[in-house]
Every structure is written in C-alpha cells, then in structure tokens.
Design a protein around this motif. Structure first.
Motif, PDB file in Angstrom:
ATOM      1  N   HIS A  99       0.853  -1.184   0.000  1.00 47.77           N
ATOM      2  CA  HIS A  99       0.000   0.000   0.000  1.00 47.77           C
ATOM      3  C   HIS A  99       0.890   1.234   0.000  1.00 47.77           C
ATOM      4  O   HIS A  99       1.929   1.221   0.630  1.00 47.77           O
ATOM      5  N   PRO A 100       0.578   2.298  -0.712  1.00 44.56           N
ATOM      6  CA  PRO A 100      -0.689   2.616  -1.367  1.00 44.56           C
ATOM      7  C   PRO A 100      -0.789   2.167  -2.826  1.00 44.56           C
ATOM      8  O   PRO A 100      -1.807   2.389  -3.457  1.00 44.56           O
ATOM      9  N   ALA A 101       0.232   1.526  -3.362  1.00 45.16           N
ATOM     10  CA  ALA A 101       0.193   1.111  -4.767  1.00 45.16           C
ATOM     11  C   ALA A 101      -0.083  -0.381  -4.929  1.00 45.16           C
ATOM     12  O   ALA A 101      -0.030  -0.895  -6.033  1.00 45.16           O
ATOM     13  N   LYS A 102      -0.413  -1.048  -3.844  1.00 46.32           N
ATOM     14  CA  LYS A 102      -0.590  -2.504  -3.882  1.00 46.32           C
ATOM     15  C   LYS A 102      -1.534  -2.953  -4.992  1.00 46.32           C
ATOM     16  O   LYS A 102      -1.249  -3.889  -5.720  1.00 46.32           O
ATOM     17  N   TYR A 103      -2.651  -2.288  -5.135  1.00 43.93           N
ATOM     18  CA  TYR A 103      -3.625  -2.615  -6.178  1.00 43.93           C
ATOM     19  C   TYR A 103      -3.801  -1.458  -7.158  1.00 43.93           C
ATOM     20  O   TYR A 103      -4.729  -1.453  -7.951  1.00 43.93           O
ATOM     21  N   GLY A 104      -2.917  -0.507  -7.105  1.00 41.00           N
ATOM     22  CA  GLY A 104      -3.041   0.691  -7.921  1.00 41.00           C
ATOM     23  C   GLY A 104      -2.750   0.466  -9.390  1.00 41.00           C
ATOM     24  O   GLY A 104      -1.957  -0.398  -9.766  1.00 41.00           O
ATOM     25  N   LEU A 105      -3.388   1.287 -10.199  1.00 40.74           N
ATOM     26  CA  LEU A 105      -3.136   1.291 -11.640  1.00 40.74           C
ATOM     27  C   LEU A 105      -2.679   2.660 -12.127  1.00 40.74           C
ATOM     28  O   LEU A 105      -2.255   2.784 -13.269  1.00 40.74           O
ATOM     29  N   TRP A 106      -2.774   3.675 -11.275  1.00 39.32           N
ATOM     30  CA  TRP A 106      -2.419   5.030 -11.672  1.00 39.32           C
ATOM     31  C   TRP A 106      -1.703   5.749 -10.543  1.00 39.32           C
ATOM     32  O   TRP A 106      -1.943   5.480  -9.366  1.00 39.32           O
ATOM     33  N   TYR A 107      -0.881   6.700 -10.916  1.00 41.67           N
ATOM     34  CA  TYR A 107      -0.274   7.614  -9.957  1.00 41.67           C
ATOM     35  C   TYR A 107       0.043   8.907 -10.688  1.00 41.67           C
ATOM     36  O   TYR A 107       0.154   8.935 -11.908  1.00 41.67           O
ATOM     37  N   PHE A 108       0.149   9.969  -9.928  1.00 37.20           N
ATOM     38  CA  PHE A 108       0.613  11.230 -10.501  1.00 37.20           C
ATOM     39  C   PHE A 108       1.019  12.159  -9.374  1.00 37.20           C
ATOM     40  O   PHE A 108       0.718  11.922  -8.212  1.00 37.20           O
ATOM     41  N   ASN A 109       1.730  13.199  -9.741  1.00 40.27           N
ATOM     42  CA  ASN A 109       2.156  14.230  -8.814  1.00 40.27           C
ATOM     43  C   ASN A 109       1.335  15.473  -9.124  1.00 40.27           C
ATOM     44  O   ASN A 109       1.575  16.141 -10.116  1.00 40.27           O
ATOM     45  N   PRO A 110       0.354  15.783  -8.274  1.00 44.83           N
ATOM     46  CA  PRO A 110      -0.530  16.907  -8.591  1.00 44.83           C
ATOM     47  C   PRO A 110       0.036  18.282  -8.246  1.00 44.83           C
ATOM     48  O   PRO A 110      -0.573  19.288  -8.574  1.00 44.83           O
ATOM     49  N   TYR A 111       1.183  18.331  -7.588  1.00 51.65           N
ATOM     50  CA  TYR A 111       1.738  19.603  -7.121  1.00 51.65           C
ATOM     51  C   TYR A 111       0.732  20.343  -6.255  1.00 51.65           C
ATOM     52  O   TYR A 111       0.714  21.569  -6.216  1.00 51.65           O
ATOM     53  N   ALA A 112      -0.131  19.581  -5.589  1.00 49.24           N
ATOM     54  CA  ALA A 112      -1.172  20.106  -4.703  1.00 49.24           C
ATOM     55  C   ALA A 112      -1.677  18.900  -3.894  1.00 49.24           C
ATOM     56  O   ALA A 112      -1.219  17.779  -4.117  1.00 49.24           O
ATOM     57  N   PRO A 113      -2.614  19.097  -2.993  1.00 48.50           N
ATOM     58  CA  PRO A 113      -3.170  17.934  -2.285  1.00 48.50           C
ATOM     59  C   PRO A 113      -3.781  16.922  -3.258  1.00 48.50           C
ATOM     60  O   PRO A 113      -4.315  17.293  -4.312  1.00 48.50           O
ATOM     61  N   CYS A 114      -3.705  15.658  -2.909  1.00 50.80           N
ATOM     62  CA  CYS A 114      -4.257  14.592  -3.758  1.00 50.80           C
ATOM     63  C   CYS A 114      -5.779  14.681  -3.796  1.00 50.80           C
ATOM     64  O   CYS A 114      -6.427  14.728  -2.754  1.00 50.80           O
ATOM     65  N   PRO A 115      -6.379  14.681  -4.986  1.00 52.26           N
ATOM     66  CA  PRO A 115      -7.841  14.626  -5.069  1.00 52.26           C
ATOM     67  C   PRO A 115      -8.349  13.258  -4.611  1.00 52.26           C
ATOM     68  O   PRO A 115      -7.650  12.248  -4.744  1.00 52.26           O
ATOM     69  N   GLN A 116      -9.545  13.209  -4.100  1.00 46.66           N
ATOM     70  CA  GLN A 116     -10.116  11.952  -3.602  1.00 46.66           C
ATOM     71  C   GLN A 116     -10.455  10.975  -4.717  1.00 46.66           C
ATOM     72  O   GLN A 116     -10.536   9.779  -4.483  1.00 46.66           O
ATOM     73  N   THR A 117     -10.658  11.480  -5.917  1.00 43.86           N
ATOM     74  CA  THR A 117     -10.824  10.613  -7.087  1.00 43.86           C
ATOM     75  C   THR A 117     -10.011  11.226  -8.218  1.00 43.86           C
ATOM     76  O   THR A 117      -9.735  12.428  -8.237  1.00 43.86           O
ATOM     77  N   TRP A 118      -9.637  10.386  -9.149  1.00 44.89           N
ATOM     78  CA  TRP A 118      -8.905  10.833 -10.333  1.00 44.89           C
ATOM     79  C   TRP A 118      -9.487  10.091 -11.516  1.00 44.89           C
ATOM     80  O   TRP A 118      -9.406   8.858 -11.582  1.00 44.89           O
ATOM     81  N   PHE A 119     -10.148  10.803 -12.411  1.00 43.56           N
ATOM     82  CA  PHE A 119     -10.864  10.201 -13.532  1.00 43.56           C
ATOM     83  C   PHE A 119     -11.799   9.097 -13.045  1.00 43.56           C
ATOM     84  O   PHE A 119     -11.888   8.020 -13.635  1.00 43.56           O
ATOM     85  N   GLY A 120     -12.449   9.351 -11.918  1.00 42.72           N
ATOM     86  CA  GLY A 120     -13.434   8.424 -11.367  1.00 42.72           C
ATOM     87  C   GLY A 120     -12.865   7.281 -10.552  1.00 42.72           C
ATOM     88  O   GLY A 120     -13.613   6.439 -10.068  1.00 42.72           O
ATOM     89  N   GLN A 121     -11.562   7.232 -10.379  1.00 47.09           N
ATOM     90  CA  GLN A 121     -10.932   6.142  -9.632  1.00 47.09           C
ATOM     91  C   GLN A 121     -10.586   6.630  -8.218  1.00 47.09           C
ATOM     92  O   GLN A 121     -10.097   7.751  -8.050  1.00 47.09           O
ATOM     93  N   PRO A 122     -10.815   5.808  -7.201  1.00 48.10           N
ATOM     94  CA  PRO A 122     -10.623   6.256  -5.819  1.00 48.10           C
ATOM     95  C   PRO A 122      -9.151   6.363  -5.402  1.00 48.10           C
ATOM     96  O   PRO A 122      -8.315   5.566  -5.818  1.00 48.10           O
ATOM     97  N   PHE A 123      -8.903   7.342  -4.588  1.00 42.85           N
ATOM     98  CA  PHE A 123      -7.591   7.596  -3.994  1.00 42.85           C
ATOM     99  C   PHE A 123      -7.236   6.441  -3.055  1.00 42.85           C
ATOM    100  O   PHE A 123      -8.018   6.053  -2.206  1.00 42.85           O
ATOM    101  N   ALA A 124      -6.045   5.870  -3.227  1.00 47.82           N
ATOM    102  CA  ALA A 124      -5.595   4.759  -2.381  1.00 47.82           C
ATOM    103  C   ALA A 124      -4.601   5.227  -1.327  1.00 47.82           C
ATOM    104  O   ALA A 124      -4.442   4.576  -0.296  1.00 47.82           O
ATOM    105  N   GLY A 125      -3.898   6.320  -1.582  1.00 45.28           N
ATOM    106  CA  GLY A 125      -2.929   6.827  -0.625  1.00 45.28           C
ATOM    107  C   GLY A 125      -1.863   7.643  -1.313  1.00 45.28           C
ATOM    108  O   GLY A 125      -1.837   7.764  -2.546  1.00 45.28           O
ATOM    109  N   GLN A 126      -0.991   8.197  -0.511  1.00 41.44           N
ATOM    110  CA  GLN A 126       0.058   9.073  -1.013  1.00 41.44           C
ATOM    111  C   GLN A 126       1.397   8.652  -0.442  1.00 41.44           C
ATOM    112  O   GLN A 126       1.495   8.216   0.698  1.00 41.44           O
TER     113      GLN A 126
END
Length: 145
Positions: A99-126
């Motif tokens: 975790h947080p990438a254990k089951y993840g398929l996406w990541y990005f650096n938003p240069y801001a707080p992490c949004p709770q969803t990204w293109f409809g996919q739930p936030f797993a962690g930072q």
C-alpha cells in the motif's frame, strides 16, 4: 513464482522507468512505481486489456500520448538502469506489493493535495509527492490477484 513472466531486458526497461519516474522519491517510491507497472501488466480491464508485457505497459499510448511522462519527455532513456534499480524492479516482478500502490493502476504528482478521485478512480494513498489510485470497486477484479 513471479507475478508476471519477464526477461532480463524487461528488468532493465522497468528499472529505467522506475528511476525516471521516481528517483526523487527514493527506493520506496521507485517500488511503488514498479507496483503500478506490474499491476497494469496483470490487469485485464479498463485501459489495460491486452497489455501483458513490460514493454507494452511502458510504451502504451492513451489519448494520443504515452501513458508515462518519462516516455513522453524521453527521460526514461537518459540513464542506464543501475544495479540498485534492477534489484528493485526484480523485487516487484517477483513478489513485492505494498500500500498505497498494492492494487493501484495510476499515480501522478498533482503539485497540490491529492484529489479523492482521479478520472473516477478512488484515492488509495500518497507517498511523498505521488498520489496513487486503484480501480473503483467492481471494475477490475484481475488487479487484486
């Protein structure tokens, strides 16, 4: 038994990608990027149907661009993989998932707080500056194996 089939060339390419995308996040950050790469090769859903090898994951094009910024900008090719990154890539390919990438398929650096969803996919962690997202419930069972 490894998480996916791979060659020495795959280890090298994946290690270069991990370094290009997350060297500033240290070994742990590079391992998380490695998780995403292997998860995409295992996922048989969403944007990752018929993507089964490390080169297919790394060179995948979505929306007219390469999926990974390091390929778009070419910095995956700037440096050779060092022994340390190759060891991390092999660790991901063989067994490592956390975790947080254990089951993840996406990541990005938003240069801001992490949004709770990204293109409809739930936030797993930072981890440090990268936000990780896993598939919405019921959309990608294959990533959980």
């Amino acid at each position: 038994m490894p998480r996916i089939k791979y060659t020495n060339s795959d280890i090298d390419l994946m290690a270069r990608m991990m370094r290009a995308e997350a060297v500033g996040e240290g070994k742990q950050g590079m391992l998380y990027v490695g998780n995403i790469i292997v998860n995409r090769a295992n996922a048989d859903c969403l944007d990752f149907k018929n993507i089964r090898t490390i080169p297919q994951v790394i060179y995948q094009v979505q929306g007219g661009n390469y999926s990974f910024e390091a390929v778009q900008k070419g910095n995956v090719f700037y440096n050779r993989a060092r022994a340390a990154e190759k060891k991390l890539a092999k660790k991901n390919l063989d067994y490592w998932r956390e975790h947080p990438a254990k089951y993840g398929l996406w990541y990005f650096n938003p240069y801001a707080p992490c949004p709770q969803t990204w293109f409809g996919q739930p936030f797993a962690g930072q981890y440090k500056k990268h936000c990780f997202y896993e598939p919405a419930a019921g959309t990608c069972a294959s990533v959980y194996y």
